[in-house]
Design a protein around this motif. Sequence first.
Motif, short mmCIF file in Angstrom:
data_model
loop_
_atom_site.label_atom_id
_atom_site.label_comp_id
_atom_site.label_asym_id
_atom_site.label_seq_id
_atom_site.Cartn_x
_atom_site.Cartn_y
_atom_site.Cartn_z
N THR A 51 0.75 -1.12 -0.06
CA THR A 51 -0.01 0.01 0.12
C THR A 51 0.95 1.13 -0.21
N GLY A 52 0.35 2.42 -0.41
CA GLY A 52 0.97 3.49 -0.39
C GLY A 52 2.26 3.56 -1.47
N ASN A 53 2.05 3.05 -2.37
CA ASN A 53 3.26 3.07 -3.43
C ASN A 53 3.54 4.33 -4.22
N PRO A 54 4.84 4.70 -4.11
CA PRO A 54 5.05 6.22 -4.72
C PRO A 54 4.96 5.97 -6.22
N ALA A 55 4.59 6.86 -7.23
CA ALA A 55 4.67 7.03 -8.39
C ALA A 55 5.73 6.43 -9.06
N GLY A 56 5.51 5.61 -10.00
CA GLY A 56 6.72 5.02 -10.68
C GLY A 56 6.91 3.43 -10.24
N THR A 57 6.29 3.14 -9.13
CA THR A 57 6.43 1.68 -8.58
C THR A 57 5.79 0.94 -9.61
N VAL A 58 6.42 -0.21 -9.94
CA VAL A 58 5.92 -1.40 -10.69
C VAL A 58 5.23 -2.41 -9.81
N VAL A 59 3.98 -2.56 -9.81
CA VAL A 59 3.24 -3.58 -8.99
C VAL A 59 3.31 -4.90 -9.62
N LEU A 60 3.92 -5.99 -9.15
CA LEU A 60 4.06 -7.26 -9.68
C LEU A 60 3.11 -8.39 -9.37
N PRO A 61 2.62 -9.14 -9.99
CA PRO A 61 1.54 -10.39 -9.53
C PRO A 61 2.26 -11.20 -8.53
N LEU A 62 1.53 -11.77 -7.83
CA LEU A 62 1.86 -12.95 -7.23
C LEU A 62 2.64 -14.10 -7.93
N ASP A 63 3.61 -14.50 -7.74
CA ASP A 63 4.30 -15.67 -8.39
C ASP A 63 5.41 -15.05 -9.05
N ARG A 64 6.07 -15.71 -10.05
CA ARG A 64 7.39 -15.18 -10.68
C ARG A 64 7.39 -14.38 -11.85
N SER A 65 7.95 -13.44 -11.89
CA SER A 65 7.88 -12.44 -13.20
C SER A 65 9.54 -12.44 -13.66
N LEU A 66 9.69 -12.66 -14.87
CA LEU A 66 11.09 -12.28 -15.41
C LEU A 66 11.44 -11.19 -15.91
N ALA A 67 12.34 -10.31 -15.37
CA ALA A 67 12.75 -8.91 -15.86
C ALA A 67 13.57 -9.19 -17.12
N VAL A 68 13.41 -8.53 -17.93
CA VAL A 68 14.13 -8.46 -19.27
C VAL A 68 14.42 -6.87 -19.61
N LEU A 69 15.87 -6.54 -19.49
CA LEU A 69 16.16 -5.24 -19.85
C LEU A 69 16.33 -4.99 -21.32
N ARG A 70 15.98 -3.62 -21.68
CA ARG A 70 16.15 -3.18 -23.02
C ARG A 70 17.26 -2.04 -22.74
N LEU A 71 18.36 -1.67 -23.66
CA LEU A 71 19.30 -0.81 -23.72
C LEU A 71 19.26 -0.13 -25.03
N VAL A 72 18.77 1.24 -25.43
CA VAL A 72 18.79 1.75 -26.69
C VAL A 72 19.67 2.70 -26.61
N ASP A 73 20.78 2.50 -27.74
CA ASP A 73 21.97 3.30 -27.91
C ASP A 73 22.07 3.31 -29.54
N SER A 74 21.29 4.24 -30.26
CA SER A 74 21.26 3.99 -31.57
C SER A 74 22.52 3.60 -32.28
N PRO A 75 22.70 3.09 -33.30
CA PRO A 75 21.64 2.06 -33.84
C PRO A 75 21.34 0.84 -33.12
N GLU A 76 22.03 0.55 -32.09
CA GLU A 76 22.10 -0.78 -31.14
C GLU A 76 20.66 -0.91 -30.34
N VAL A 77 19.94 -1.87 -30.29
CA VAL A 77 18.89 -2.00 -29.25
C VAL A 77 19.20 -3.51 -28.61
N LEU A 78 19.69 -3.42 -27.34
CA LEU A 78 20.26 -4.64 -26.68
C LEU A 78 19.30 -5.11 -25.92
#
Length: 96
Positions: A51-78
């Motif tokens: 409760t009382g989550n600040p703006a920008g907090t990502v609320v995850l569901p119960l169970d497992r969530s897989l984090a995937v990162l994306r880095l954009v540095d044109s022309p690359e997208v990693l």
Amino acid sequence: MQMDRRGREWASWDIDGPAGDVEVTFDGQTWHPLERDQNTVRILVAGPDATGNPAGTVVLPLDRSLAVLRLVDSPEVLVRRAGPIDVVTYQPAPTP
């Protein structure tokens, strides 16, 4: 990372790569911007009962969530797998 369904905490990852913008997705559809401090990125995540989550907090569901990162540095997208976050229910210790 493992957190209680009522908790809220920083998820962070060390990254090597260009100094571009970095985002994370936990559902493969919605990308969230990450805070970056040189080679470390982070985001505030919370369980579904936090409760009382600040703006920008990502609320995850119960169970497992897989984090995937994306880095954009044109022309690359990693895009890289960053690991799981398990949201669980901690039970109180039984009283004797």
